[in-house]
Design an enzyme around this catalytic site. Structure first.
Site, PDB file in Angstrom:
ATOM      1  N   HIS A   1      -0.542  -0.224  -9.656  1.00  0.00           N
ATOM      2  CA  HIS A   1      -1.276  -1.187  -8.826  1.00  0.00           C
ATOM      3  C   HIS A   1      -1.737  -2.379  -9.664  1.00  0.00           C
ATOM      4  O   HIS A   1      -2.910  -2.762  -9.642  1.00  0.00           O
ATOM      5  CB  HIS A   1      -2.469  -0.498  -8.150  1.00  0.00           C
ATOM      6  CG  HIS A   1      -2.816  -1.116  -6.825  1.00  0.00           C
ATOM      7  ND1 HIS A   1      -3.075  -0.394  -5.696  1.00  0.00           N
ATOM      8  CD2 HIS A   1      -2.930  -2.420  -6.446  1.00  0.00           C
ATOM      9  CE1 HIS A   1      -3.356  -1.204  -4.686  1.00  0.00           C
ATOM     10  NE2 HIS A   1      -3.271  -2.451  -5.119  1.00  0.00           N
TER      11      HIS A   1
ATOM     12  N   GLU B   1      -2.364   7.575  -4.939  1.00  0.00           N
ATOM     13  CA  GLU B   1      -2.692   6.938  -6.223  1.00  0.00           C
ATOM     14  C   GLU B   1      -4.172   7.007  -6.588  1.00  0.00           C
ATOM     15  O   GLU B   1      -4.530   6.848  -7.764  1.00  0.00           O
ATOM     16  CB  GLU B   1      -2.283   5.456  -6.205  1.00  0.00           C
ATOM     17  CG  GLU B   1      -3.145   4.588  -5.288  1.00  0.00           C
ATOM     18  CD  GLU B   1      -2.747   3.109  -5.290  1.00  0.00           C
ATOM     19  OE1 GLU B   1      -1.547   2.815  -5.176  1.00  0.00           O
ATOM     20  OE2 GLU B   1      -3.649   2.262  -5.401  1.00  0.00           O
TER      21      GLU B   1
ATOM     22  N   ARG C   1       0.868  -1.186   0.000  1.00  0.00           N
ATOM     23  CA  ARG C   1       0.000   0.000   0.000  1.00  0.00           C
ATOM     24  C   ARG C   1       0.896   1.225   0.000  1.00  0.00           C
ATOM     25  O   ARG C   1       1.920   1.262   0.686  1.00  0.00           O
ATOM     26  CB  ARG C   1      -0.904   0.032   1.242  1.00  0.00           C
ATOM     27  CG  ARG C   1      -2.075  -0.936   1.207  1.00  0.00           C
ATOM     28  CD  ARG C   1      -3.123  -0.568   0.137  1.00  0.00           C
ATOM     29  NE  ARG C   1      -4.238  -1.509   0.093  1.00  0.00           N
ATOM     30  CZ  ARG C   1      -4.290  -2.586  -0.693  1.00  0.00           C
ATOM     31  NH1 ARG C   1      -3.305  -2.861  -1.521  1.00  0.00           N
ATOM     32  NH2 ARG C   1      -5.351  -3.371  -0.670  1.00  0.00           N
TER      33      ARG C   1
ATOM     34  N   ASP D   1       4.595  -0.353  -6.985  1.00  0.00           N
ATOM     35  CA  ASP D   1       3.337  -0.707  -7.644  1.00  0.00           C
ATOM     36  C   ASP D   1       2.180   0.069  -7.023  1.00  0.00           C
ATOM     37  O   ASP D   1       1.058   0.024  -7.515  1.00  0.00           O
ATOM     38  CB  ASP D   1       3.082  -2.224  -7.500  1.00  0.00           C
ATOM     39  CG  ASP D   1       1.848  -2.668  -8.277  1.00  0.00           C
ATOM     40  OD1 ASP D   1       1.772  -2.361  -9.482  1.00  0.00           O
ATOM     41  OD2 ASP D   1       0.952  -3.303  -7.683  1.00  0.00           O
TER      42      ASP D   1
HETATM   43  P1  NAI Z   1      -1.352 -11.372   5.019  1.00  0.00           P
HETATM   44  O1  NAI Z   1      -2.391 -10.929   5.969  1.00  0.00           O
HETATM   45  O2  NAI Z   1      -1.293 -12.807   4.626  1.00  0.00           O
HETATM   46  O3  NAI Z   1       0.092 -10.962   5.565  1.00  0.00           O
HETATM   47  C1  NAI Z   1       0.363  -9.711   6.167  1.00  0.00           C
HETATM   48  C2  NAI Z   1       1.479  -9.924   7.160  1.00  0.00           C
HETATM   49  O4  NAI Z   1       1.797  -8.646   7.708  1.00  0.00           O
HETATM   50  C3  NAI Z   1       1.078 -10.848   8.328  1.00  0.00           C
HETATM   51  O5  NAI Z   1       2.068 -11.837   8.524  1.00  0.00           O
HETATM   52  C4  NAI Z   1       0.979  -9.903   9.510  1.00  0.00           C
HETATM   53  O6  NAI Z   1       1.342 -10.515  10.740  1.00  0.00           O
HETATM   54  C5  NAI Z   1       1.973  -8.833   9.100  1.00  0.00           C
HETATM   55  N1  NAI Z   1       1.773  -7.584   9.833  1.00  0.00           N
HETATM   56  C6  NAI Z   1       0.641  -7.068  10.355  1.00  0.00           C
HETATM   57  N2  NAI Z   1       0.890  -5.918  10.986  1.00  0.00           N
HETATM   58  C7  NAI Z   1       2.221  -5.706  10.881  1.00  0.00           C
HETATM   59  C8  NAI Z   1       3.078  -4.694  11.353  1.00  0.00           C
HETATM   60  N3  NAI Z   1       2.624  -3.672  12.084  1.00  0.00           N
HETATM   61  N4  NAI Z   1       4.396  -4.799  11.045  1.00  0.00           N
HETATM   62  C9  NAI Z   1       4.863  -5.847  10.332  1.00  0.00           C
HETATM   63  N5  NAI Z   1       4.099  -6.849   9.868  1.00  0.00           N
HETATM   64  C10 NAI Z   1       2.782  -6.766  10.139  1.00  0.00           C
HETATM   65  O7  NAI Z   1      -1.536 -10.442   3.735  1.00  0.00           O
HETATM   66  P2  NAI Z   1      -0.992 -10.707   2.258  1.00  0.00           P
HETATM   67  O8  NAI Z   1      -2.026 -11.435   1.466  1.00  0.00           O
HETATM   68  O9  NAI Z   1       0.374 -11.257   2.311  1.00  0.00           O
HETATM   69  O10 NAI Z   1      -0.976  -9.216   1.673  1.00  0.00           O
HETATM   70  C11 NAI Z   1      -0.045  -8.267   2.161  1.00  0.00           C
HETATM   71  C12 NAI Z   1      -0.447  -6.896   1.624  1.00  0.00           C
HETATM   72  O11 NAI Z   1      -0.272  -6.871   0.212  1.00  0.00           O
HETATM   73  C13 NAI Z   1      -1.927  -6.522   1.813  1.00  0.00           C
HETATM   74  O12 NAI Z   1      -2.142  -5.935   3.082  1.00  0.00           O
HETATM   75  C14 NAI Z   1      -2.183  -5.554   0.709  1.00  0.00           C
HETATM   76  O13 NAI Z   1      -1.961  -4.249   1.211  1.00  0.00           O
HETATM   77  C15 NAI Z   1      -1.101  -5.867  -0.325  1.00  0.00           C
HETATM   78  N6  NAI Z   1      -1.646  -6.325  -1.604  1.00  0.00           N
HETATM   79  C16 NAI Z   1      -1.297  -5.641  -2.746  1.00  0.00           C
HETATM   80  C17 NAI Z   1      -1.762  -6.045  -3.973  1.00  0.00           C
HETATM   81  C18 NAI Z   1      -1.364  -5.341  -5.247  1.00  0.00           C
HETATM   82  O14 NAI Z   1      -1.972  -5.588  -6.303  1.00  0.00           O
HETATM   83  N7  NAI Z   1      -0.345  -4.496  -5.251  1.00  0.00           N
HETATM   84  C19 NAI Z   1      -2.675  -7.187  -4.091  1.00  0.00           C
HETATM   85  C20 NAI Z   1      -2.924  -7.876  -2.840  1.00  0.00           C
HETATM   86  C21 NAI Z   1      -2.448  -7.430  -1.643  1.00  0.00           C
END
Ligand code: NAI
Length: 345
Positions: A296, A264, A235, A259
């Protein structure tokens, strides 16, 4: 069920039409984004749910209007929910999301950006189309034996770290909830300071929350190695864009692969090529030879689009049939979490 689908793009429709038709749902596609100005488009139309994406605005005013119009559900067709005021939605609207649709799509895009940037593929592509076959200025560096710092080792972070290990890289990880079982001689969890100090490449895979807002700021960049490569496919507001720009201008940051971008929402996903770009920071970042910006698109694979549509429709089916969904989010004690027992509504 009648669904108002905001920020609709041509690539969304085939998969959503397919799964909605199977369940007898009716979808009205709106090209506009949902926000305070557009929410009234739903007045008198008896929609049951709105389907929104990352740059729709579901703030307290929008939530109150949806509630007044008897819309019961916000179905996010994405994982992140930072654009929904979860506190305001409590007891008014069900909020569903798609927790995973293809972690591979995002992780592979992060690696594509990294390789493009450090091997100067973006420069070489343009040169060779002009029959300029000079190698001057195209020197890159090996990823093998480099240290990658991964912030957030959830679904996407773990796929990305596996890809990095395939390249023979060492991994330093940081997560609020570390998964120690994945540690080995080439992968260990550490704190943010050590990750900043020792990483050659830093990739962000955590959600945007009040804790992670501007996790990469001037102070963090100050601690990093000279020449560090920063990748953000999560993000935009995880990175203070002005601090990043200053880091690039001072040569502290060797490259940035973005990305996502903090501001954005009015630009990405649209063709702005005929307009003057008002955002000076983005314009300056894009003008840099060592910055790659994609709009994105990390999620945008056939597999992901299919999974997004199927899960979004399944979430709505489950909610309408049982009154709850495994992918419902709820706000409790100041945190948003997966609502497992439906007690929060
Ligand atoms: P997920 O929920 O599986 O993993 C997120 C990880 O971040 C978890 O292990 C969690 O413990 C950790 N986390 C939470 N708070 C934290 C903090 N304060 N400091 C450090 N780590 C922390 O989510 P996933 O599926 O891996 O997605 C991650 C991010 O990717 C999403 O939140 C979303 O913003 C982004 N995303 C971007 C996309 C794009 O097209 N560019 C598409 C899909 C997701």
């Amino acid at each position: 069920m009648k669904i108002a689908f905001f920020d609709a793009k041509p690539y969304d429709k085939p998969s959503f039409d397919k799964f909605a038709e199977e369940k007898g749902f009716k979808i009205k596609y709106f090209e506009t984004k949902l926000n305070e100005d557009t929410v009234d488009l739903l007045e008198g139309k008896n929609y049951d749910a709105v389907c929104v994406f990352v740059n729709d605005t579901v703030n307290s005013k929008v939530i109150d209007r949806l509630y007044e119009m008897n819309v019961k559900t916000v179905a996010l067709r994405c994982a992140g929910f930072n654009n929904v005021d979860m506190k305001a939605a409590k007891n008014k609207l069900h909020v569903l999301h798609v927790p995973a649709y293809s972690p591979y799509a995002v992780a592979e895009h992060a690696m594509a950006l990294l390789l493009t940037s450090i091997r100067r593929i973006h420069k070489a592509y343009i040169r060779s189309r002009d029959f300029n076959f000079s190698l001057q200025g195209l020197t890159g560096f090996d990823l093998h034996n480099k240290t990658v710092g991964i912030i957030g080792t959830g679904k996407i972070g773990r796929v990305f770290l596996d890809i990095c290990r395939g390249f023979g890289m060492k991994v330093l990880a940081y997560d609020k909830f570390p998964n120690k079982s994945i540690e080995n001689e080439n992968l260990r969890y550490t704190n943010l300071d050590e990750l900043f100090e020792k990483s050659d490449i830093i990739s962000l895979h955590c959600p945007l929350t009040s804790e992670t807002y501007h996790v990469i700021d001037e102070n963090a960049i100050g601690k990093m190695k000279k020449g560090v490569v920063i990748i953000n496919t999560s993000r935009g507001a995880l990175v203070d864009a002005e601090a990043l720009l200053n880091g690039i201008k001072s040569r502290k940051v060797g490259a940035a692969c973005l990305d996502v971008y903090e501001e954005e929402s009015d630009l990405f996903f649209e063709d702005n090529s005929g307009h003057i770009l008002e955002d000076d920071i983005l314009a300056r970042l894009i003008s840099m030879p060592n910055v790659i910006v994609t709009s994105h698109q990390a999620f945008l694979t056939e597999e992901a689009l299919e999974n997004i549509a199927e899960t979004t429709i399944d979430n709505l089916v489950e909610l309408s049939e049982t009154g709850k969904s495994a992918n419902e989010l709820c706000y409790r004690g100041g945190e948003t979490e997966r609502c497992l027992n439906n007690k929060c509504f």
